[in-house]
Design a protein around this motif. Sequence first.
Motif, PDB file in Angstrom:
ATOM      1  N   LEU A 146      -3.770   4.410  -2.243  1.00  0.00           N
ATOM      2  CA  LEU A 146      -4.773   5.044  -1.037  1.00  0.00           C
ATOM      3  C   LEU A 146      -5.560   6.031  -1.831  1.00  0.00           C
ATOM      4  O   LEU A 146      -4.876   6.989  -2.344  1.00  0.00           O
ATOM      5  N   PHE A 154      -7.672   1.582  -2.758  1.00  0.00           N
ATOM      6  CA  PHE A 154      -8.186   1.423  -1.529  1.00  0.00           C
ATOM      7  C   PHE A 154      -8.754   2.658  -0.904  1.00  0.00           C
ATOM      8  O   PHE A 154      -7.844   3.484  -0.992  1.00  0.00           O
ATOM      9  N   ARG A 157       6.140  -3.403   3.005  1.00  0.00           N
ATOM     10  CA  ARG A 157       6.393  -1.945   3.051  1.00  0.00           C
ATOM     11  C   ARG A 157       8.030  -1.928   2.747  1.00  0.00           C
ATOM     12  O   ARG A 157       8.639  -2.921   3.403  1.00  0.00           O
ATOM     13  N   PRO A 217       0.983  -1.216  -0.024  1.00  0.00           N
ATOM     14  CA  PRO A 217       0.091   0.087   0.030  1.00  0.00           C
ATOM     15  C   PRO A 217       0.818   1.316  -0.012  1.00  0.00           C
ATOM     16  O   PRO A 217       1.857   1.202   0.432  1.00  0.00           O
ATOM     17  N   GLY A 218       0.264   2.568  -0.621  1.00  0.00           N
ATOM     18  CA  GLY A 218       0.950   3.504  -0.461  1.00  0.00           C
ATOM     19  C   GLY A 218       0.239   4.648  -0.766  1.00  0.00           C
ATOM     20  O   GLY A 218      -0.676   4.534  -1.632  1.00  0.00           O
TER      21      GLY A 218
HETATM   22  O1  PNS Z   1       3.280   5.838   1.093  1.00  0.00           O
HETATM   23  P1  PNS Z   1       2.636   6.447   2.285  1.00  0.00           P
HETATM   24  O2  PNS Z   1       1.936   7.696   2.237  1.00  0.00           O
HETATM   25  O3  PNS Z   1       3.706   6.368   3.362  1.00  0.00           O
HETATM   26  O4  PNS Z   1       1.676   4.838   2.791  1.00  0.00           O
HETATM   27  C1  PNS Z   1       1.025   5.199   3.914  1.00  0.00           C
HETATM   28  C2  PNS Z   1      -0.389   4.204   3.832  1.00  0.00           C
HETATM   29  C3  PNS Z   1      -1.154   4.528   2.671  1.00  0.00           C
HETATM   30  C4  PNS Z   1       0.276   2.871   3.911  1.00  0.00           C
HETATM   31  C5  PNS Z   1      -1.116   4.305   5.178  1.00  0.00           C
HETATM   32  O5  PNS Z   1      -1.337   5.738   5.549  1.00  0.00           O
HETATM   33  C6  PNS Z   1      -2.371   3.437   5.263  1.00  0.00           C
HETATM   34  O6  PNS Z   1      -2.434   2.249   5.402  1.00  0.00           O
HETATM   35  N1  PNS Z   1      -3.577   4.128   5.189  1.00  0.00           N
HETATM   36  C7  PNS Z   1      -5.080   3.466   5.429  1.00  0.00           C
HETATM   37  C8  PNS Z   1      -5.484   3.784   6.286  1.00  0.00           C
HETATM   38  C9  PNS Z   1      -5.125   3.141   7.732  1.00  0.00           C
HETATM   39  O7  PNS Z   1      -5.275   1.855   7.581  1.00  0.00           O
HETATM   40  N2  PNS Z   1      -4.734   3.629   8.696  1.00  0.00           N
HETATM   41  C10 PNS Z   1      -3.995   2.912   9.861  1.00  0.00           C
HETATM   42  C11 PNS Z   1      -2.591   2.602   9.605  1.00  0.00           C
HETATM   43  S1  PNS Z   1      -1.908   1.867  10.849  1.00  0.00           S
END
Ligand code: PNS
Length: 162
Positions: free
Chosen positions: A38, A71, A89, A9-10
């Motif tokens: 995301l 997502f 990750r 994810p990202g």
């Molecule tokens: O590329 P990024 O912005 O560092 O990715 C961050 C990401 C998308 C992995 C994180 O923000 C995420 O999983 N967001 C979805 C919402 C969620 O599940 N939040 C709780 C995470 S502990």
Amino acid sequence: MAEILAIYPGSFDPLTNAHLDLIERGSRLFDRLIVAVLTNLEKHPLFTVAERVEMLREATRGIPHVAVDTFGGLLVDYAKQKNAQAILRGIRAFSDYEYELQMALMNRKLEPSLETVFLMPAESYTYVSSRLVKEIHQNGGSVKGLVPPQVEERLRQKVFLK
Ligand code: PNS
């Protein structure tokens, strides 16, 4: 043994060569890998979700077992819906570790059966981030070698349209 599906994810705003390096490594490790963009970003993205998905699809076309998706909401809920066993990750440097550890442990608290797997991109990409790529490009610097050629072209078009 059952197939292992991982979610990477990202935000991918935009995709960098560090991301792509991680996708290639993940594709060799897991049976299937879904790169998941995301949709509900808090920050103001440079590229729309559709553009980010297109760039990912173009860049990962030749990599086997990789799909691109989007997502929203919680990552653990999306992973459950896809029947994924792992979250992938990347950790580039120590500075990534604290944030990544916090997320991994929070995701484990929310869904104990889901494992987070960390991989390191090639050391030549340890300093590459989407944020710096945008900053360099927006200030007239070259991002050649930091992002795939298609992304470089899209960055050029973005500034041209402004
Ligand atoms: O590329 P990024 O912005 O560092 O990715 C961050 C990401 C998308 C992995 C994180 O923000 C995420 O999983 N967001 C979805 C919402 C969620 O599940 N939040 C709780 C995470 S502990």
